[in-house]
Design a protein around this motif. Structure first.
Motif, PDB file in Angstrom:
ATOM      1  N   THR A  57       0.822  -1.211   0.000  1.00 54.09           N
ATOM      2  CA  THR A  57       0.000   0.000   0.000  1.00 54.09           C
ATOM      3  C   THR A  57       0.854   1.258   0.000  1.00 54.09           C
ATOM      4  O   THR A  57       2.026   1.240   0.411  1.00 54.09           O
ATOM      5  CB  THR A  57      -0.932   0.032   1.216  1.00 54.09           C
ATOM      6  OG1 THR A  57      -0.149  -0.041   2.411  1.00 54.09           O
ATOM      7  CG2 THR A  57      -1.908  -1.129   1.184  1.00 54.09           C
ATOM      8  N   ASN A  58       0.234   2.338  -0.459  1.00 54.78           N
ATOM      9  CA  ASN A  58       0.881   3.637  -0.469  1.00 54.78           C
ATOM     10  C   ASN A  58      -0.181   4.684  -0.178  1.00 54.78           C
ATOM     11  O   ASN A  58      -1.299   4.597  -0.695  1.00 54.78           O
ATOM     12  CB  ASN A  58       1.514   3.895  -1.848  1.00 54.78           C
ATOM     13  CG  ASN A  58       2.193   5.237  -1.927  1.00 54.78           C
ATOM     14  OD1 ASN A  58       2.944   5.619  -1.047  1.00 54.78           O
ATOM     15  ND2 ASN A  58       1.908   5.978  -2.995  1.00 54.78           N
ATOM     16  N   TYR A  59       0.172   5.661   0.656  1.00 57.63           N
ATOM     17  CA  TYR A  59      -0.793   6.679   1.062  1.00 57.63           C
ATOM     18  C   TYR A  59      -0.234   8.084   0.842  1.00 57.63           C
ATOM     19  O   TYR A  59       0.971   8.322   0.964  1.00 57.63           O
ATOM     20  CB  TYR A  59      -1.137   6.541   2.549  1.00 57.63           C
ATOM     21  CG  TYR A  59      -1.857   5.273   2.915  1.00 57.63           C
ATOM     22  CD1 TYR A  59      -1.157   4.142   3.320  1.00 57.63           C
ATOM     23  CD2 TYR A  59      -3.243   5.208   2.864  1.00 57.63           C
ATOM     24  CE1 TYR A  59      -1.816   2.974   3.657  1.00 57.63           C
ATOM     25  CE2 TYR A  59      -3.919   4.048   3.202  1.00 57.63           C
ATOM     26  CZ  TYR A  59      -3.198   2.930   3.595  1.00 57.63           C
ATOM     27  OH  TYR A  59      -3.867   1.772   3.930  1.00 57.63           O
ATOM     28  N   ALA A  60      -1.139   8.999   0.577  1.00 57.63           N
ATOM     29  CA  ALA A  60      -0.763  10.406   0.589  1.00 57.63           C
ATOM     30  C   ALA A  60      -0.447  10.806   2.029  1.00 57.63           C
ATOM     31  O   ALA A  60      -1.069  10.298   2.969  1.00 57.63           O
ATOM     32  CB  ALA A  60      -1.903  11.262   0.047  1.00 57.63           C
ATOM     33  N   ASP A  61       0.501  11.702   2.193  1.00 59.31           N
ATOM     34  CA  ASP A  61       0.887  12.126   3.543  1.00 59.31           C
ATOM     35  C   ASP A  61      -0.299  12.693   4.316  1.00 59.31           C
ATOM     36  O   ASP A  61      -0.389  12.515   5.535  1.00 59.31           O
ATOM     37  CB  ASP A  61       1.995  13.181   3.459  1.00 59.31           C
ATOM     38  CG  ASP A  61       3.323  12.597   3.004  1.00 59.31           C
ATOM     39  OD1 ASP A  61       4.190  13.384   2.568  1.00 59.31           O
ATOM     40  OD2 ASP A  61       3.496  11.366   3.074  1.00 59.31           O
ATOM     41  N   SER A  62      -1.207  13.350   3.628  1.00 58.84           N
ATOM     42  CA  SER A  62      -2.324  14.024   4.290  1.00 58.84           C
ATOM     43  C   SER A  62      -3.342  13.055   4.888  1.00 58.84           C
ATOM     44  O   SER A  62      -4.154  13.461   5.719  1.00 58.84           O
ATOM     45  CB  SER A  62      -3.029  14.954   3.296  1.00 58.84           C
ATOM     46  OG  SER A  62      -3.516  14.215   2.183  1.00 58.84           O
ATOM     47  N   VAL A  63      -3.288  11.790   4.477  1.00 54.61           N
ATOM     48  CA  VAL A  63      -4.292  10.842   4.974  1.00 54.61           C
ATOM     49  C   VAL A  63      -3.674   9.680   5.744  1.00 54.61           C
ATOM     50  O   VAL A  63      -4.402   8.890   6.353  1.00 54.61           O
ATOM     51  CB  VAL A  63      -5.144  10.278   3.814  1.00 54.61           C
ATOM     52  CG1 VAL A  63      -5.740  11.417   2.987  1.00 54.61           C
ATOM     53  CG2 VAL A  63      -4.341   9.325   2.941  1.00 54.61           C
ATOM     54  N   ARG A  64      -2.357   9.584   5.708  1.00 59.85           N
ATOM     55  CA  ARG A  64      -1.702   8.442   6.362  1.00 59.85           C
ATOM     56  C   ARG A  64      -2.056   8.438   7.842  1.00 59.85           C
ATOM     57  O   ARG A  64      -1.995   9.446   8.532  1.00 59.85           O
ATOM     58  CB  ARG A  64      -0.190   8.514   6.163  1.00 59.85           C
ATOM     59  CG  ARG A  64       0.551   7.259   6.635  1.00 59.85           C
ATOM     60  CD  ARG A  64       2.022   7.303   6.276  1.00 59.85           C
ATOM     61  NE  ARG A  64       2.231   7.146   4.840  1.00 59.85           N
ATOM     62  CZ  ARG A  64       2.677   8.120   4.054  1.00 59.85           C
ATOM     63  NH1 ARG A  64       2.976   9.285   4.567  1.00 59.85           N
ATOM     64  NH2 ARG A  64       2.850   7.909   2.756  1.00 59.85           N
ATOM     65  N   GLY A  65      -2.454   7.273   8.332  1.00 59.06           N
ATOM     66  CA  GLY A  65      -2.850   7.117   9.724  1.00 59.06           C
ATOM     67  C   GLY A  65      -4.342   7.279   9.954  1.00 59.06           C
ATOM     68  O   GLY A  65      -4.856   6.871  11.004  1.00 59.06           O
TER      69      GLY A  65
END
Length: 121
Positions: A57-65
């Motif tokens: 998986t990979n996430y945008a920093d603004s939504v990670r977590g």
């Protein structure tokens, strides 16, 4: 022909949660990466999260977590669990998938029609 159909959007208060679903149907030999993008009014479409056929998986920093992407290959589906929603998460969320319709053919990118997520403060 391949179709991606999203569901699960809606209006929620800040701090709330939603679960978006996207199911692929049609002539499908294999699906590679699947992901979620979003587009807010007046802004460019941006990647939110993506997952490979192997599950990385990979996430945008603004939504990670806060956001969690998952997929069920047997159902040709991808999901996005959205927690701790913020007003800035308001956007149309689009499902995306890289699909081969037949063995030996190239992969094409398909998009869903989008589902609206609105977060009130």
């Amino acid at each position: 022909q391949v179709q991606l159909v999203e569901s699960g959007g809606g209006l929620v208060q800040a701090g709330g949660s939603l679960r978006l679903s996207c199911a692929a149907s049609g002539t499908i030999f294999s699906i590679n990466a699947m992901g979620w993008y979003r587009q807010a009014p007046g802004k460019q479409r941006e990647l939110v999260a993506e997952t490979s056929s192997g599950g990385s998986t990979n996430y945008a920093d603004s939504v990670r977590g806060r956001f969690t992407i998952s997929r069920d290959n047997s159902k040709k589906s991808v999901y996005l669990q959205i927690n701790s929603l913020k007003p800035e998460d308001t956007a149309v969320y689009y499902c995306n998938a890289g699909v081969r319709t037949h063995w030996g053919t190239r992969e094409y990118e398909y998009w869903g029609q989008g589902t609206q997520v609105t977060v009130s403060s």
